[in-house]
Design an enzyme around this catalytic site. Sequence first.
Site, PDB file in Angstrom:
ATOM      1  N   ASP A  69       9.616  -2.241   1.129  1.00 18.17           N
ATOM      2  CA  ASP A  69       8.455  -2.371   1.994  1.00 18.17           C
ATOM      3  C   ASP A  69       8.648  -3.656   2.804  1.00 18.17           C
ATOM      4  O   ASP A  69       9.558  -4.454   2.532  1.00 18.17           O
ATOM      5  CB  ASP A  69       7.176  -2.418   1.158  1.00 18.17           C
TER       6      ASP A  69
ATOM      7  N   GLU B 166     -11.677  -1.046   5.060  1.00 13.96           N
ATOM      8  CA  GLU B 166     -10.724  -0.817   3.972  1.00 13.96           C
ATOM      9  C   GLU B 166      -9.385  -0.399   4.552  1.00 13.96           C
ATOM     10  O   GLU B 166      -9.311   0.284   5.568  1.00 13.96           O
ATOM     11  CB  GLU B 166     -11.235   0.264   3.012  1.00 13.96           C
TER      12      GLU B 166
END
Length: 450
Positions: free
Chosen positions: A192, A391
Site C-alpha cells: 500500500d 468517513e
Amino acid sequence: GVARNGKATVFPQPIGMAASFDENLIYDVFTAVSDEARVKNRQAINAGHVDQYQGLTFWTPNINIFRDPRWGRGMETYGEDPYLTGQLGMAVVRGLQGPSDAKVLKAHACAKHYAVHSGPEPDRHRFNAEVSERDLRETYLPAFKDLVTKADVQEVMIAYNRFRGKPCGASDYLINTILRGEWGYKGLITSDCWAISDFYSPNCHKYSEDAAHAVAEAIHTGTDLNCGESYEHIPEAVKAGLLDEADVDRSLERLLVQRIKLGELDGNIEPWANLSDDIVEGKEHLELARKMAQETIVLLQNKDNILPLSNDVSRIALIGPNADYAEMQWGNYNGIPDHTITLAEAMKTRVPGILTLAGCKHVDSLDTDILGKLSDIDIVVFASGISPELEGEEMGTNIPGFKGGDRTSIELPDVQRNLLKQIHDAGKKIILVNFSGSAIGLVPETETCD
C-alpha cells in the site's frame, strides 16, 4: 467504477452491492468497469501520456472483513461474512480481468489488504494485529484464498499493519508460507502507499533501523512493488550487502511478465481495441448502475403498510441532509458522473412542487423553524445518514461521532435523531431513508419513524 480519472459510470459502493447477494450482477458491473478502463487507457495512450489512475491495474476488491462497524472504510468492503466476501470478490476479479482465454488480460484486479486489516484508521501505521490461527484461517484469509486459488487474481496488496509483530510486507508466514507456498500464488505483491516507509518512520512500526534495511527485508520476503519512495533505496541496500540482486531480479521479472500479459510492452490490446468511446457512462452502463442500485436497497420496516405511498401525494415533504446532495451518492474512490439524480430530483418528477428542505446538516445546523414550514404536511420523507466527507480512508475528521475517517459512534448523528423526534411528536408520519456507507444504529427510529 473507474476512479479518479474524470468521467465514468458510478456504481454503488461495494457494501451496497453486497446487499444484492448477486454474483452475476456484480460480474456484469465490473465487466462494464473494465470496458471503460480499457477505453480510458487507450485514450490516454493516444494523447501521448498515461498518468496515474489512467492505467490498467485497479486496486480492488477490498476483501477485508468488515468486523468493526466503526471502521470508516467498511463501505469499500463486501461486509462481515467471509464466504459472501469471497464469492463476490471472485466476481469482481473475473469481471475486471476478463476471459481467461483472452490474448491479453483486460485489466488487473488486486486483492487487498493482506492481511487481518479492518481499522482503526488513525492507528494503522503502528497497529499490531494479533489473532488466533483459527480466526486467521476461518475469518480473515478465506476470501483471499478464494481469489488466489479460484479466480487467479493478478495482484495482492499487503496491509499497513503489523501481523504478529512483523509488518505484513515483511511477513514470511503470510507471504511465503501461505500466499506463495500453500496457495501457489505466482502474481505480483504490491505495498500500500508508503507502507514500506512505515517499517522505519518515526511514530510507526519502528521495525527497521532505516530505509535500506526495510527495503531489503520487504523485497527479500517477496513484496515486489512499492507505492511510495522507499524502493529508491534498492541500490543502497544491494551495495550494503543487505539485499541480493537475485531478489531484485525476481520481483522485476514478475513485474515485466505482468506488463506483457496486459499488452503494455508490445502495444497488443486485442481483443479490447475496438471498444467504443461512447460506452463510458453510456446508456447501457447507466441502466446497469440503476439496476445495481435498486438491488442494494433493503426495506427494514413498514408499519401499517405505509409504503408504497398512495397516488395522493400532495401533502408530502422531503427533508434531510442527504435529500439533494449529489456527491454523497458517489461514495469514496469514485468517478465523476456527468449528472447525478438525487432523491429530491427524482421525487420532483413524481410529485411536482414537492416541498424540499435540508432541515439540518449531517451533524449540526438545525433549522429551528422547520416545524412551522411543515404545518400543512402529513408525511415527511427524511433523507438521513452520513457522507463520504465524514468517513473514509485516514481522514482529518475529528467531530462528535467521527475521528480520523472512522466513527466513534454508530448512532445516527444527534441533530438528525432529535429532528426526527420533533417531527414525530408533531404528529407527522415519517419515511426514513438511510444513506450511509457503514452501519447506522436505528433503535429509536424504529419508534419515531413509520
